[in-house]
Design a protein around this motif. Structure first.
Motif, PDB file in Angstrom:
ATOM      1  N   LEU B  68       0.859  -1.178   0.000  1.00 25.50           N
ATOM      2  CA  LEU B  68       0.000   0.000   0.000  1.00 25.50           C
ATOM      3  C   LEU B  68       0.901   1.236   0.000  1.00 25.50           C
ATOM      4  O   LEU B  68       1.903   1.255   0.718  1.00 25.50           O
ATOM      5  CB  LEU B  68      -0.800  -0.051   1.310  1.00 25.50           C
ATOM      6  N   ARG B  72      -1.283   6.302   2.216  1.00 24.08           N
ATOM      7  CA  ARG B  72      -2.579   5.800   2.701  1.00 24.08           C
ATOM      8  C   ARG B  72      -2.541   5.575   4.203  1.00 24.08           C
ATOM      9  O   ARG B  72      -3.466   5.901   4.935  1.00 24.08           O
ATOM     10  CB  ARG B  72      -2.918   4.484   1.999  1.00 24.08           C
ATOM     11  N   GLU B  75      -2.590   8.961   5.936  1.00 20.19           N
ATOM     12  CA  GLU B  75      -3.807   9.779   5.942  1.00 20.19           C
ATOM     13  C   GLU B  75      -4.940   9.185   6.780  1.00 20.19           C
ATOM     14  O   GLU B  75      -5.782   9.923   7.277  1.00 20.19           O
ATOM     15  CB  GLU B  75      -4.269  10.094   4.505  1.00 20.19           C
ATOM     16  N   THR B 124       0.324  -3.980   3.327  1.00 20.85           N
ATOM     17  CA  THR B 124      -1.092  -3.705   3.590  1.00 20.85           C
ATOM     18  C   THR B 124      -1.498  -4.327   4.929  1.00 20.85           C
ATOM     19  O   THR B 124      -1.357  -5.532   5.117  1.00 20.85           O
ATOM     20  CB  THR B 124      -1.964  -4.294   2.463  1.00 20.85           C
ATOM     21  N   TYR B 129      -8.361  -1.240   3.140  1.00 23.17           N
ATOM     22  CA  TYR B 129      -7.825   0.121   3.046  1.00 23.17           C
ATOM     23  C   TYR B 129      -7.739   0.676   1.622  1.00 23.17           C
ATOM     24  O   TYR B 129      -8.014   1.861   1.421  1.00 23.17           O
ATOM     25  CB  TYR B 129      -6.452   0.219   3.729  1.00 23.17           C
ATOM     26  N   PRO B 130      -7.339  -0.128   0.606  1.00 17.81           N
ATOM     27  CA  PRO B 130      -7.259   0.463  -0.737  1.00 17.81           C
ATOM     28  C   PRO B 130      -8.630   0.749  -1.357  1.00 17.81           C
ATOM     29  O   PRO B 130      -8.720   1.483  -2.336  1.00 17.81           O
ATOM     30  CB  PRO B 130      -6.534  -0.615  -1.560  1.00 17.81           C
ATOM     31  N   PRO B 133     -10.172   4.900  -1.039  1.00 21.42           N
ATOM     32  CA  PRO B 133      -9.767   5.926  -2.017  1.00 21.42           C
ATOM     33  C   PRO B 133     -10.195   5.573  -3.439  1.00 21.42           C
ATOM     34  O   PRO B 133     -10.483   6.466  -4.237  1.00 21.42           O
ATOM     35  CB  PRO B 133      -8.233   5.968  -1.879  1.00 21.42           C
ATOM     36  N   TYR B 262     -11.529  10.624   2.981  1.00 24.46           N
ATOM     37  CA  TYR B 262     -11.466  10.607   1.516  1.00 24.46           C
ATOM     38  C   TYR B 262     -12.566  11.431   0.841  1.00 24.46           C
ATOM     39  O   TYR B 262     -12.656  11.443  -0.386  1.00 24.46           O
ATOM     40  CB  TYR B 262     -11.508   9.155   1.015  1.00 24.46           C
TER      41      TYR B 262
END
Lengths: 80, 311
Positions: B68, B72, B75, B124, B129-130, B133, B262
């Protein structure tokens, strides 16, 4: 003490309303403070009053309102 | 360095049995194992059961790599909540002389970290998490929001342990729901019940309970208690090895944590969007099945074999 608490909440609580519009007993979480923001409030209160909250005080209800924060601070010896 | 947590007697014995049966393959590092063929058959079989159960909701399937961008992690505040679990990728960025020095130290198994620099990547830590965004980039969400099946990606948590159910790297089968607050809360509750049924259908004594994440430090205690007080996290627990049942699936209601980071909004008068995710720990479920039904797949009860499509 309550003025200083209000200043900390204003700077770190990320409220969706102006803290001046809230009473001492009003729910800060209802006013937009997230759990993560409450952590920042906790740290800032410890810095401002140069104290450390007791482990038993590290819970949601203690940071719920200006009054509940004030009660916790009194309990650990911060003068009113 | 994270402290090694030894397993108890039962956990240690179970790990030895798994290694002897070549279901797991020792790497020399606690919590990092290769997996034998039968282990993988069971993991994929349960993964298939999740796909089947999710299919009725027609989720959008996305897949992401197990690394990741470190941005990320930064944030979403991961380093505030879980600094002790994060894994960061470092690489060599030096000249030829330094490469030679590094190799010399590495050959002698000495510390060669001084030649390594932080890259823009982390491992990751959670498969969802991905997703946030990626959805945010599409703009405002239509009524009803989205459900994303992020598949079963490898995730990393730095917590070396002798308990075979506490791996440093494992597959999290993650499904994410983003939408109106009510929609998301209902989805989480429905999937909690559906998941308990799913685990019971393969012969596991599964029960759910309110839980909290292992947040770091004193501030973490406030976060953990707050999470519990609001019942934002549920886990499904199953007995594996050890004194207490182990969490094999978790359901997290993030409220507006990710949507505010986001800028995810509903395309409606009321723009507030919330997120929730559910994650199945596929290795833990595989271990629970092996613990419950035995290490020989051929000897498993016929209904369980049928349910998992093991023939």
């Amino acid at each position: 003490m309550k003025d200083e608490i209000r200043q900390v909440v204003r700077e770190h609580g990320h409220l969706s309303v102006d803290i001046d519009s809230l009473g001492d007993g009003d729910d800060l979480y209802q006013a937009g403070m997230t759990s993560h923001a409450s952590v920042n409030v906790m740290i800032a209160l410890e810095d401002t009053f140069d104290i450390e909250f007791l482990d038993s005080m590290l819970k949601r209800s203690v940071f719920e309102s200006v009054s509940s924060i004030s009660a916790a601070l009194s309990e650990i010896g911060v003068p009113a | 360095m994270a402290e090694f947590r030894p397993g108890d007697a039962e956990q240690t014995a179970f790990l030895e049995q798994l290694l002897d049966a070549r279901l797991l393959i020792d790497s020399g590092v606690p919590g990092v194992y290769g997996r034998g063929e039968d282990f993988e058959r069971v993991r994929w079989a349960f993964d298939g059961k999740v796909s089947e159960a999710a299919a009725v909701d027609e989720p959008e399937r996305l897949a992401f790599p197990p690394v990741l961008p470190k941005r990320r992690i930064e944030e979403i505040g991961y380093l505030k909540s879980f600094p002790h679990l994060a894994g960061t990728i470092f690489c060599f960025e030096g000249d030829e002389e330094q490469a030679t020095e590094q190799e010399g130290k590495a050959e002698r198994h000495e510390d060669w970290s001084e030649y390594q620099s932080q890259t823009e990547l982390c491992l990751t830590p959670a498969a969802c998490y991905p997703v946030y965004p990626a959805i945010a980039a599409r703009g405002k969400l239509a009524a009803g929001g989205v459900m994303v099946d992020a598949g079963g990606s490898y995730v990393f948590r730095h917590e070396p342990s002798g308990d075979p159910a506490r791996l440093q790297i494992f597959h999290q089968r993650e499904i994410v729901r983003i939408g109106e607050p009510d929609t998301v809360a209902e989805w989480r509750d429905a999937w909690r019940d559906r998941s308990v049924e799913l685990l019971r259908s393969v012969g596991l004594d599964a029960n759910f309970d309110v839980a909290n994440d292992p947040f770091f430090g004193r501030t973490g205690r406030l976060l953990a208690r707050s999470q519990r007080a609001q019942a934002l996290k549920f886990e499904i627990l199953v007995q594996i090895a050890g004194p207490e049942p182990t969490a094999v699936a978790s359901f997290n209601y993030h409220q507006d944590h990710f949507t505010s980071v986001y800028g995810i909004e509903m395309d409606a008068e009321e723009t507030t969007a919330h997120t929730a995710c559910l994650g199945f720990g596929l290795e833990r479920i595989t271990l629970a099945l092996l613990h419950e039904h035995g290490l020989e797949l051929d000897a498993w009860p016929a209904p369980v074999r049928t349910e998992l499509g093991l023939g």
